[in-house]
Design an enzyme around this catalytic site. Structure first.
Site: not given
Ligand code: 0CN
Ligand code: SF4
Length: 314
Positions: A12, A41, A74, A126, A164, A194, A222
């Site tokens: 993303c 993650h 996060h 987060e 999110t 998100c 994740s």
């Molecule tokens: O896998 P991510 O690092 O994080 P989470 O899904 O565990 O929150 O993906 C990026 C998302 C963010 C913030």
């Molecule tokens: Fe990606 Fe959504 Fe996390 Fe932002 S909040 S890093 S757009 S997954």
């Protein structure tokens, strides 16, 4: 075997930005730069940046005075920001702007005199960051059942925000339960989840109708990747979360004709290819991508990193 790739899947805008921040910091400042928590993650992302000179730490007391410190996508609590300042660290904040948006929204609700509820998973970075960005007490709610247990009068002025990367459907259920129980409650509905999380969940729900097995490329820590696997399972499809091709097991594909593959927001496309290669080792595969909409979201880098790099650093 037919393989159908989900669309959209994988990185993303927040993840692209976070990785770019570490990359640019390394080029601008030289190694080492310190990153608090996994930048996103994913072990492959982390290992790659570590090889380039990034050092990953869980807490700032592992960072030498004055060094470059990067906060992960996060987000972090206010105490972490203050600690960084006290240690004279040169901070680059890779918190996703969509996570920061939730922090701002939460503070606004509290400033308006409401008690804040955060819908999210305990212990997730987060969630710790968001709780720590809000002055005063934040009540964490993880399930519909916990709504009934909140020790609050039904007319308490309340507001809620969410993590999110939650399941849109589960969150809808929790919000409905909050609305049923409390008479003065406001919030963003499921819009704090998100765009990337929402789009990947919608795609995997559609893909699950077409496939016998679903592989989700992503890490066990994740949140958004785990939610994708759950949607596959809830749709009645055997669904597995795999970091890469080495975790793919031949026995999952006995009498399977069609395999769906998606990837969490933090999983690199190379790992999707690596998983397809693992399937090829089992027999011939025909790979197509489902129709789905293209994402055009991009986030700006911090201004500190926008200066042109000196010739020797390019
Ligand atoms: O896998 P991510 O690092 O994080 P989470 O899904 O565990 O929150 O993906 C990026 C998302 C963010 C913030
Ligand atoms: Fe990606 Fe959504 Fe996390 Fe932002 S909040 S890093 S757009 S997954």
């Amino acid at each position: 075997m037919r393989v159908i790739l989900a669309q959209p899947r994988g990185f993303c805008a927040g993840v692209v930005r976070a990785i770019e921040i570490v990359d640019r910091a390394l080029r601008q400042h030289g190694a080492p730069v310190y990153v608090r928590h996994e930048i996103v993650h994913n072990r492959h992302v982390v290992d790659n940046l570590r090889q380039k000179g990034a050092r990953f730490v869980e807490e700032l007391d592992e960072v030498p005075q004055g060094a470059v410190a990067i906060f992960s996508a996060h987000g972090v609590a206010k105490t972490v920001e203050r600690d960084a300042e006290a240690r004279g660290l040169d901070v680059l904040d890779a918190t996703c702007p969509l996570v920061t948006k939730v922090h701002v929204q939460g503070r606004q609700y509290v400033a308006a005199g409401r008690t804040l509820i955060l819908i999210g998973h305990a212990g997730h970075p987060e969630v710790e960051g968001t709780i720590g960005q809000i002055p005063g007490k934040v009540l964490l709610v993880q399930s519909e059942a916990q709504v009934a247990k909140l020790e609050l009068r039904e007319d308490t002025p309340l507001a809620y925000v969410t993590q999110t990367t939650l399941s849109v459907d589960d969150t809808r259920g929790i919000i409905d339960a909050l609305m049923r129980r409390f008479t003065d409650i406001v919030g963003p509905d499921t819009r704090d989840i998100c765009y990337a999380t929402q789009n990947r969940q919608a795609a995997v729900r559609a893909l699950s109708k077409e496939v016998d097995v679903l592989l989700v490329v992503g890490a066990t820590n994740s949140s958004n990747s785990n939610r994708l696997r759950e949607i596959g399972s809830e749709s009645g499809v055997a669904s597995y979360l795999v970091a890469d091709g080495s975790e793919v097991k031949a026995e999952w594909f006995a009498s399977v004709r069609t395999v769906g593959i998606t990837a969490g927001a933090s999983a690199p496309e190379e790992m999707v290819e690596n998983v397809i290669d693992a399937l090829r080792a089992l027999g011939p595969v025909d790979v197509t991508t489902m129709a789905g909409h293209e994402e055009k979201v991009e986030f700006k880098l911090p201004s500190k990193l926008m200066q042109p790099l000196a010739a020797r650093e390019v």
